[in-house]
Design a protein around this motif. Structure first.
Motif, PDB file in Angstrom:
ATOM      1  N   LYS A  17       0.836  -1.207   0.000  1.00  0.00           N
ATOM      2  CA  LYS A  17       0.000   0.000   0.000  1.00  0.00           C
ATOM      3  C   LYS A  17       0.866   1.250   0.000  1.00  0.00           C
ATOM      4  CE  LYS A  17      -4.162  -1.725   2.379  1.00  0.00           C
ATOM      5  NZ  LYS A  17      -3.715  -3.068   2.813  1.00  0.00           N
ATOM      6  N   LEU A  20       2.580   1.560  -3.544  1.00  0.00           N
ATOM      7  CA  LEU A  20       1.615   1.985  -4.561  1.00  0.00           C
ATOM      8  C   LEU A  20       1.186   3.428  -4.333  1.00  0.00           C
ATOM      9  CD1 LEU A  20      -0.589  -1.233  -4.713  1.00  0.00           C
ATOM     10  CD2 LEU A  20       1.068  -0.472  -6.413  1.00  0.00           C
ATOM     11  N   LYS A  23       3.836   5.709  -5.647  1.00  0.00           N
ATOM     12  CA  LYS A  23       3.818   5.788  -7.115  1.00  0.00           C
ATOM     13  C   LYS A  23       2.692   6.692  -7.600  1.00  0.00           C
ATOM     14  CE  LYS A  23       7.262   3.067  -8.068  1.00  0.00           C
ATOM     15  NZ  LYS A  23       8.494   3.623  -8.674  1.00  0.00           N
ATOM     16  N   ALA A  64      -7.816   2.297  -9.397  1.00  0.00           N
ATOM     17  CA  ALA A  64      -6.468   2.297  -9.961  1.00  0.00           C
ATOM     18  C   ALA A  64      -6.504   2.582 -11.456  1.00  0.00           C
ATOM     19  CB  ALA A  64      -5.787   0.955  -9.695  1.00  0.00           C
ATOM     20  N   PHE A  82       0.574  -2.832 -11.995  1.00  0.00           N
ATOM     21  CA  PHE A  82       0.012  -2.023 -10.911  1.00  0.00           C
ATOM     22  C   PHE A  82      -1.253  -2.696 -10.367  1.00  0.00           C
ATOM     23  CE2 PHE A  82      -2.147   1.290  -8.704  1.00  0.00           C
ATOM     24  CZ  PHE A  82      -1.165   2.164  -8.263  1.00  0.00           C
ATOM     25  N   ALA A  86      -1.898  -4.038  -6.676  1.00  0.00           N
ATOM     26  CA  ALA A  86      -3.011  -3.434  -5.949  1.00  0.00           C
ATOM     27  C   ALA A  86      -3.915  -4.520  -5.368  1.00  0.00           C
ATOM     28  CB  ALA A  86      -3.807  -2.512  -6.865  1.00  0.00           C
ATOM     29  N   SER A  89      -2.236  -5.975  -2.392  1.00  0.00           N
ATOM     30  CA  SER A  89      -2.211  -5.048  -1.261  1.00  0.00           C
ATOM     31  C   SER A  89      -3.528  -5.048  -0.493  1.00  0.00           C
ATOM     32  CB  SER A  89      -1.909  -3.625  -1.748  1.00  0.00           C
ATOM     33  OG  SER A  89      -3.034  -3.031  -2.369  1.00  0.00           O
TER      34      SER A  89
END
Length: 291
Positions: A17, A20, A23, A64, A82, A86, A89
């Motif tokens: 988490k 991400l 980012k 996302a 990604f 995600a 996560s």
């Protein structure tokens, strides 16, 4: 978009988490947007973007995709990666099973220590929890300020053992601990428990991924540490190093660069003044012999 491999971090939802979120923050800044702009454009609730960027809120697949599209990320491979991370996560952390006995102030350390490359610790009173035998751990837990029922003590012992198992993982963290000399003198749990604890400590000190130094009393008096500190060093630049300082009924957990740097400097000075790992092992064995 990501530097691979992520190693143990892939199995740590809390760490994912944070990565991400970082980012997303970078992409948003590069797009010239602020969090409020993003919330408004995508119809998010107030501060949702900020919560995701801080790692406090999991990122759903639909969110996302909308964010990456808004930020101009078009590479299909990057988007797929990604979304994969995600999804990972949003899986429950292993320590969620211990929510009944895990204090909120302790959760940040438990959540991230398994993702660290190196766990550095200074302990002025007890053998570090990651190196405690069950009988010693029980004595430490029962001596705490909380009035615990027998099953709560057992649950906290189980949590401590689960944390210890992370050291045995192939990609688990290295442990580098400095103990105040008084730790070896304090007979926690009685003479027999203390002897067994020191024997276990000596055995762990022989392992390649565990480094233990003992700081003589005059050293800790001059360095002025004052309390126990745990420093988490991460291998990935996407995760900021962190310090955890536990108090009687709460704690301080910080990833602020200035605070982290100060504690890293303190740990470096303390390690430089402490006995070498070999000298420390000899001292621990000497205390076993006197037991």
């Amino acid at each position: 978009m990501f530097v691979r491999p992520l190693g143990a971090v892939e199995h740590n939802p809390t760490a994912l988490k944070l990565i991400l979120g970082g980012k997303l923050r970078e992409l948003r800044a590069a797009a010239g947007l602020d969090p409020a702009d993003v919330d408004a454009r995508l119809g998010f609730s107030r501060s949702k973007t900020s919560r995701m960027e801080l790692g406090r809120h999991g990122c759903k697949a639909a969110d996302a995709q909308a964010l990456l599209r808004l930020y101009g990320v078009e590479d299909e491979g990057a988007v797929a990666e990604f979304l994969r991370l995600a999804a990972r996560s949003r899986q429950p952390d292993w320590w969620n099973a211990f929510h009944d006995v895990l204090p909120d102030f302790f959760a940040p350390l438990v959540a991230l220590e398994g993702a660290a490359a190196i766990i550095r610790a200074y302990e002025p009173f007890y053998v570090p929890g990651l190196l405690q035998i069950p009988a010693y751990a029980r004595a430490v837990i029962e001596s705490g300020p909380a009035r615990l029922l027998p099953h709560e003590v057992r649950r906290r012992m189980d949590l401590r053992q689960e944390r210890q198992r992370q050291l045995d993982q192939a990609d688990g963290p290295r442990l580098w601990a400095v103990l105040d000399e008084s730790v070896l003198l304090r007979r926690v749990g009685g003479p027999q428990v203390m002897r067994e604890q020191l024997e276990h400590l000596a055995a762990m000190m022989e392992r390649s991924h565990v480094t233990v130094q003992v700081a003589p009393l005059d050293v800790t008096a001059s360095v002025g540490v004052g309390t126990g500190v745990t420093y988490l060093r991460f291998a990935l630049a996407d995760l900021k190093d962190a310090v955890y300082i536990e108090h009687l009924t709460d704690s301080t957990f910080s990833q602020k660069p200035q605070a982290v740097e100060q504690y890293r400097d303190m740990m470096d000075r303390l390690s430089a003044c402490a006995l070498t790992p070999r000298e420390s092992l000899e001292l621990v064995r000497a205390h076993i012999g006197r037991g």
